[in-house]
Design a protein around this motif. Sequence first.
Motif, mmCIF file in Angstrom:
data_model
loop_
_atom_site.group_PDB
_atom_site.id
_atom_site.type_symbol
_atom_site.label_atom_id
_atom_site.label_comp_id
_atom_site.label_asym_id
_atom_site.label_seq_id
_atom_site.Cartn_x
_atom_site.Cartn_y
_atom_site.Cartn_z
ATOM 1 N N MET A 158 0.828 -1.206 0.000
ATOM 2 C CA MET A 158 0.000 0.000 0.000
ATOM 3 C C MET A 158 0.865 1.261 0.000
ATOM 4 O O MET A 158 0.516 2.264 -0.633
ATOM 5 C CB MET A 158 -0.914 -0.006 1.227
ATOM 6 N N ASN A 159 1.999 1.222 0.683
ATOM 7 C CA ASN A 159 2.920 2.367 0.650
ATOM 8 C C ASN A 159 3.448 2.606 -0.761
ATOM 9 O O ASN A 159 3.648 3.762 -1.168
ATOM 10 C CB ASN A 159 4.080 2.134 1.615
ATOM 11 N N ALA A 160 3.658 1.527 -1.503
ATOM 12 C CA ALA A 160 4.104 1.678 -2.891
ATOM 13 C C ALA A 160 3.031 2.345 -3.744
ATOM 14 O O ALA A 160 3.336 3.186 -4.606
ATOM 15 C CB ALA A 160 4.469 0.310 -3.462
ATOM 16 N N VAL A 161 1.767 1.976 -3.492
ATOM 17 C CA VAL A 161 0.661 2.611 -4.226
ATOM 18 C C VAL A 161 0.581 4.097 -3.889
ATOM 19 O O VAL A 161 0.444 4.956 -4.771
ATOM 20 C CB VAL A 161 -0.667 1.895 -3.900
ATOM 21 N N PHE A 162 0.669 4.429 -2.593
ATOM 22 C CA PHE A 162 0.633 5.832 -2.177
ATOM 23 C C PHE A 162 1.822 6.601 -2.740
ATOM 24 O O PHE A 162 1.698 7.761 -3.133
ATOM 25 C CB PHE A 162 0.623 5.924 -0.652
ATOM 26 N N HIS A 163 2.974 5.941 -2.791
ATOM 27 C CA HIS A 163 4.181 6.611 -3.305
ATOM 28 C C HIS A 163 4.010 6.995 -4.769
ATOM 29 O O HIS A 163 4.361 8.101 -5.187
ATOM 30 C CB HIS A 163 5.390 5.693 -3.132
ATOM 31 N N ALA A 164 3.461 6.080 -5.566
ATOM 32 C CA ALA A 164 3.231 6.385 -6.984
ATOM 33 C C ALA A 164 2.251 7.540 -7.145
ATOM 34 O O ALA A 164 2.435 8.413 -8.013
ATOM 35 C CB ALA A 164 2.716 5.139 -7.698
ATOM 36 N N SER A 165 1.211 7.573 -6.307
ATOM 37 C CA SER A 165 0.225 8.654 -6.397
ATOM 38 C C SER A 165 0.822 9.996 -5.975
ATOM 39 O O SER A 165 0.580 11.019 -6.609
ATOM 40 C CB SER A 165 -0.988 8.320 -5.522
ATOM 41 N N VAL A 166 1.625 9.977 -4.909
ATOM 42 C CA VAL A 166 2.249 11.226 -4.451
ATOM 43 C C VAL A 166 3.247 11.721 -5.472
ATOM 44 O O VAL A 166 3.352 12.942 -5.719
ATOM 45 C CB VAL A 166 2.910 11.001 -3.072
ATOM 46 N N GLN A 167 3.982 10.814 -6.086
ATOM 47 C CA GLN A 167 4.923 11.232 -7.125
ATOM 48 C C GLN A 167 4.205 11.881 -8.303
ATOM 49 O O GLN A 167 4.697 12.862 -8.885
ATOM 50 C CB GLN A 167 5.742 10.037 -7.609
ATOM 51 N N ASP A 168 3.057 11.349 -8.662
ATOM 52 C CA ASP A 168 2.267 11.955 -9.737
ATOM 53 C C ASP A 168 1.826 13.355 -9.338
ATOM 54 O O ASP A 168 1.813 14.269 -10.164
ATOM 55 C CB ASP A 168 1.056 11.077 -10.037
ATOM 56 N N GLY A 169 1.451 13.537 -8.069
ATOM 57 C CA GLY A 169 1.080 14.867 -7.601
ATOM 58 C C GLY A 169 2.252 15.811 -7.568
ATOM 59 O O GLY A 169 2.127 17.005 -7.905
ATOM 60 N N ILE A 170 3.439 15.303 -7.158
ATOM 61 C CA ILE A 170 4.637 16.165 -7.132
ATOM 62 C C ILE A 170 5.004 16.605 -8.546
ATOM 63 O O ILE A 170 5.458 17.743 -8.761
ATOM 64 C CB ILE A 170 5.800 15.398 -6.466
ATOM 65 N N ARG A 171 4.801 15.743 -9.503
ATOM 66 C CA ARG A 171 5.108 16.094 -10.898
ATOM 67 C C ARG A 171 4.291 17.290 -11.356
ATOM 68 O O ARG A 171 4.747 18.110 -12.152
ATOM 69 C CB ARG A 171 4.839 14.874 -11.784
ATOM 70 N N HIS A 172 3.064 17.423 -10.827
ATOM 71 C CA HIS A 172 2.182 18.554 -11.181
ATOM 72 C C HIS A 172 1.981 19.484 -9.991
ATOM 73 O O HIS A 172 0.907 20.055 -9.824
ATOM 74 C CB HIS A 172 0.828 18.020 -11.661
ATOM 75 N N TYR A 173 3.005 19.624 -9.192
ATOM 76 C CA TYR A 173 2.901 20.370 -7.926
ATOM 77 C C TYR A 173 2.433 21.804 -8.136
ATOM 78 O O TYR A 173 1.570 22.312 -7.407
ATOM 79 C CB TYR A 173 4.266 20.337 -7.246
ATOM 80 N N TYR A 174 2.969 22.461 -9.139
ATOM 81 C CA TYR A 174 2.623 23.874 -9.374
ATOM 82 C C TYR A 174 1.419 24.042 -10.293
ATOM 83 O O TYR A 174 1.028 25.172 -10.591
ATOM 84 C CB TYR A 174 3.825 24.615 -9.973
ATOM 85 N N ASP A 175 0.867 22.955 -10.739
ATOM 86 C CA ASP A 175 -0.285 23.024 -11.646
ATOM 87 C C ASP A 175 -1.615 22.853 -10.931
ATOM 88 O O ASP A 175 -2.646 23.241 -11.468
ATOM 89 C CB ASP A 175 -0.163 21.936 -12.729
ATOM 90 N N ASP A 176 -1.602 22.236 -9.770
ATOM 91 C CA ASP A 176 -2.850 21.999 -9.027
ATOM 92 C C ASP A 176 -2.718 22.604 -7.643
ATOM 93 O O ASP A 176 -1.973 22.109 -6.799
ATOM 94 C CB ASP A 176 -3.133 20.494 -8.927
#
Length: 359
Positions: A158-176
């Motif tokens: 589950m931590n791996a799933v959360f990590h992938a989701s957080v990384q996707d959010g960090i990639r668009h950090y300044y967009d959302d």
Amino acid sequence: GSCPFNCFHFCRSGSWKKEPLEIKVAASPAGERPAAAAATAMSKEAEWKDSLLYYYCIKFALSAYSTLFSIIGLVILCIGIYAEVERQKHRTLEGLFLAPAVILLLLGITMFAVSFIGMVGSLRDNRTLLKIFFWVLLVIFITELLLLLVEIIFEKQMNAVFHASVQDGIRHYYDDLDFKNILDFVQQKFSCCGGDEFTDWNVNPYHACNSSGPLACGVPYTCCRKVPGEVINTLCGYRTLSKERLELVDVIYVRGCIHAVGLWLKDNFEATFGMVCSLLLPQAIGLVMAWLYWQKLNEIHSRLDTVDFKQLDMSDFNFAAMDLTGAGWCWCLPREGGYIPVNDKEENVADDAICQSKV
């Protein structure tokens, strides 16, 4: 003088000896009194469940419960609609998992729909709506329990799933802006940086080490350690991604937020238990009230003087034993005296013949 016989005992020596009267009482069977008390308690409980007050208590308790959560769901739904409208104006983040507005919309719709069904079912004494309310709420309750167990048992996955989701959010950090505010709050609150560790910020195009600009190869200022009384330096994380972890211990938070939040939940068991109870306990109360009211309505309907012919057991019934003369093609036309079985009719005729012969 004469003495009462039950007050004296004549000894073998011929003298009278006064002794106290012994009254023997038959011992009651073991457990009779507790059994009687239990029977009395059960009878009182049965009387209470059969009373009109019990019916109204459950009815209006479930109605108030459903109405309250319907209002809460409607409020959350309105907030989600407003947040989604604002998000659509400026959004470039395509992932729905990280959109708080979408989460609020789903939560509000589910709460309002399920609670509204329970409210109407309790007010109208509709057993079908109560069944829908009960089973849907039970499915949600079991799903939440399963997700909780999965998180506990398969923590690494589950931590791996959360990590992938957080990384996707960090990639668009300044967009959302919504995700940016949430991540900034988490990083400051839990003294962490990134998802798994601070190097996750390398996936952001503005913070990547191969990009140009003042943010290149650095982390946001919310990852920096704060000194009380000093003004926050927004470029405190400059060029930190190119350095080793031990060199940055005194400059930024090197621990990832997934691990920081998990450790906080484990260290603060009382708060974690309180959050879980606040989520599951209201649903459990709703399930209990819906079940009790459902059973009460079933009991009331079973006492009604009605016959549901669709529910009759016709397996052992022989239509050949019925004299359906005059019933018509639909077997529904009335006849004086009803439709008595042929065998009973023959027996009655035989009995009349016997009586006439005796006369």
